[in-house]
Scaffold this active site. Structure first.
Site, PDB file in Angstrom:
ATOM      1  CG  ASN A  20      -1.879   1.163   1.263  1.00  0.00           C
ATOM      2  OD1 ASN A  20      -1.822   2.062   0.418  1.00  0.00           O
ATOM      3  ND2 ASN A  20      -2.756   1.184   2.238  1.00  0.00           N
ATOM      4  NE  ARG A 105      -6.235   1.365   0.044  1.00  0.00           N
ATOM      5  CZ  ARG A 105      -6.129   2.664   0.302  1.00  0.00           C
ATOM      6  NH1 ARG A 105      -4.934   3.232   0.384  1.00  0.00           N
ATOM      7  NH2 ARG A 105      -7.201   3.406   0.477  1.00  0.00           N
ATOM      8  CG  HIS A 222     -13.907   1.952   6.787  1.00  0.00           C
ATOM      9  ND1 HIS A 222     -13.118   0.831   6.685  1.00  0.00           N
ATOM     10  CD2 HIS A 222     -13.053   2.995   6.984  1.00  0.00           C
ATOM     11  CE1 HIS A 222     -11.848   1.179   6.811  1.00  0.00           C
ATOM     12  NE2 HIS A 222     -11.792   2.498   6.993  1.00  0.00           N
ATOM     13  CG  LEU A 223     -17.518   4.779  11.482  1.00  0.00           C
ATOM     14  CD1 LEU A 223     -18.311   4.961  12.771  1.00  0.00           C
ATOM     15  CD2 LEU A 223     -18.014   5.716  10.398  1.00  0.00           C
ATOM     16  CD  GLU A 352     -11.553  -2.532  13.374  1.00  0.00           C
ATOM     17  OE1 GLU A 352     -10.561  -2.832  14.085  1.00  0.00           O
ATOM     18  OE2 GLU A 352     -11.518  -2.507  12.130  1.00  0.00           O
TER      19      GLU A 352
END
Length: 417
Positions: A20, A105, A222-223, A352
């Site tokens: 990435n 990615r 998705h935070l 999460e």
């Protein structure tokens, strides 16, 4: 010449090197695609600056204690040299022979790529052309691809696109209310991002429900410093909050998210901002940072909010309150994309780990029959997955994302074909 394609005789010890690449960094991980075990991972950052450094962690077996080392790097130190250092470390650990491919990615695949692809000159040319849609990301991704082709001359290189998962969106979701010629001639439309993350957690939720992904209808949030919400119908993305660029959608760490487009004209015409200054303002000085006037880090803001003696306590709470409301509103709006809803997923660094943020969002979604169980919510942190809803409510899962594993799996699947 590339190595032969993956065969049934290859050992489970084979691994995919996942790369990435950012404009001044290279994040890497050597992953066994079957298990998701990371043999080695690390980050080279602040490249081409005096602060350049590389951190490498390795754990060759699940039972082994992880070993870590951080080294400053001599100047000039660029992406190619970072990968040369990585290759040397892989050789010293006898891991080079385990690598069967490199998975990259790539942020923007436009409408050209809805699936992973083996990289060749035509693919690189398309990624370069699509840089006009992601000028901060695609050029950096190409740097990583070119550097890896030099460092790993015998390995096939795969591109896995952040936008690919969202190519299943219907026209009503991806078209903007602007002249259609702008889409037809210039590709101006919603593309969405974080696709590998939404795909991974949706698959994990399907396993928790004992269903195939194609039977699942979900909303995924998705935070992190970047945030996005995605509606998933029958396992496919049908709408998402991020748009043509990662600036649209909910409020984020430093990005404003949705604003009245007329504000841009007001800033330029009435307040004397240049276009570059507006770009910087909306992408780097807004969001949690801009509203709180303190930080873009959710942890810092929660600490300030809970300390009545902190000079920015009230402002930190305001920023987090706006943040949570915008996300709840986005989640609720995506119910228009679905006919049934199996549940809600929280993922990403904030999703999460921040029980406070999750509680505030869920409290505003009672109309969709979400209700938080605070005991379960408090324990779902630091990689601990689980359902945090009360028994009588619709499921709401906290699921740790693993985009690198998705890239490794999809690279291996592409090889097997």
């Amino acid at each position: 010449m590339n190595k032969p394609l993956l065969s049934s005789e290859q050992s489970v010890d084979t691994a995919i090197l996942v790369i990435n690449c950012g404009s001044s960094s290279v994040k890497f991980s050597l992953i066994q695609p079957e298990t998701g075990h990371s043999l080695l991972s690390g980050l080279a950052e602040c490249l081409t600056t005096p602060q350049a450094s590389i951190k490498i962690k390795h754990k060759l077996t699940p039972s082994e204690n992880e070993q870590s080392e951080t080294s400053p790097l001599a100047q000039p130190y660029d992406h190619q040299q970072a990968l040369t250092t990585l290759v040397s470390k892989l050789r010293s650990l006898n891991l080079v022979e385990n690598i069967i491919a490199v998975g990259h990615r790539v942020v923007h695949g436009g409408e050209s790529y809805a699936q992973p692809v083996l990289i060749n000159d035509d693919v690189k040319a398309t990624i370069k052309q699509l840089a006009k849609l992601a000028p901060l990301h695609n050029p950096a991704n190409l740097i990583g691809i070119n550097a890896c082709q030099q460092a790993f001359k015998d390995l096939p290189q795969m591109a896995i696109f952040d936008t690919a998962f969202h190519q299943s969106m219907p026209e009503k979701a991806y078209l903007y209310g602007v002249p259609f010629s702008l889409y037809r001639e210039h590709g101006i439309r919603r593309y969405g991002f974080h696709g590998t993350s939404h795909f991974f957690v949706a698959n994990q939720a399907a396993k928790l429900m004992g269903k195939s992904l194609s039977q699942c209808n979900l909303i995924s949030a998705h935070l992190g410093n970047g945030c996005s919400v995605t509606a998933i119908k029958n396992g496919e993305s049908v709408d998402t909050s991020l748009g043509m660029t990662p600036l649209e959608g909910v409020m984020m760490g430093t990005r404003s998210g949705d604003i009245d487009a007329g504000i841009v004209f007001h800033l330029v015409e009435q307040l004397g901002y240049s276009i570059n200054e507006v770009d910087t303002l909306l992408n780097k000085k807004s969001g949690l940072l801009g509203v709180s006037q303190l930080s873009n880090d959710c942890r810092t803001l929660e600490e300030a909010m809970l300390d009545p003696n902190h000079p920015q306590s009230a402002q930190a709470k305001l920023a987090l309150t706006v943040f949570c409301y915008r996300i709840a509103k986005s989640i609720a709006s995506f119910s228009a994309s679905l006919t049934t809803l199996d549940g809600l997923i929280f993922t990403g660094g904030i999703g999460e780990n921040s029980s406070w943020v999750r509680t505030q969002i869920i409290k505003q979604l009672s109309l969709l029959n979400f209700s938080v169980c605070e005991q379960a919510n408090q324990t779902a942190r630091f990689g601990t997955n689980g359902n945090i809803s009360t028994a009588d409510a619709r499921p709401c899962w906290v699921i740790a994302t693993n985009e690198e594993w998705v890239i490794a799996q999809q690279s291996a699947q592409l090889l097997s074909k």
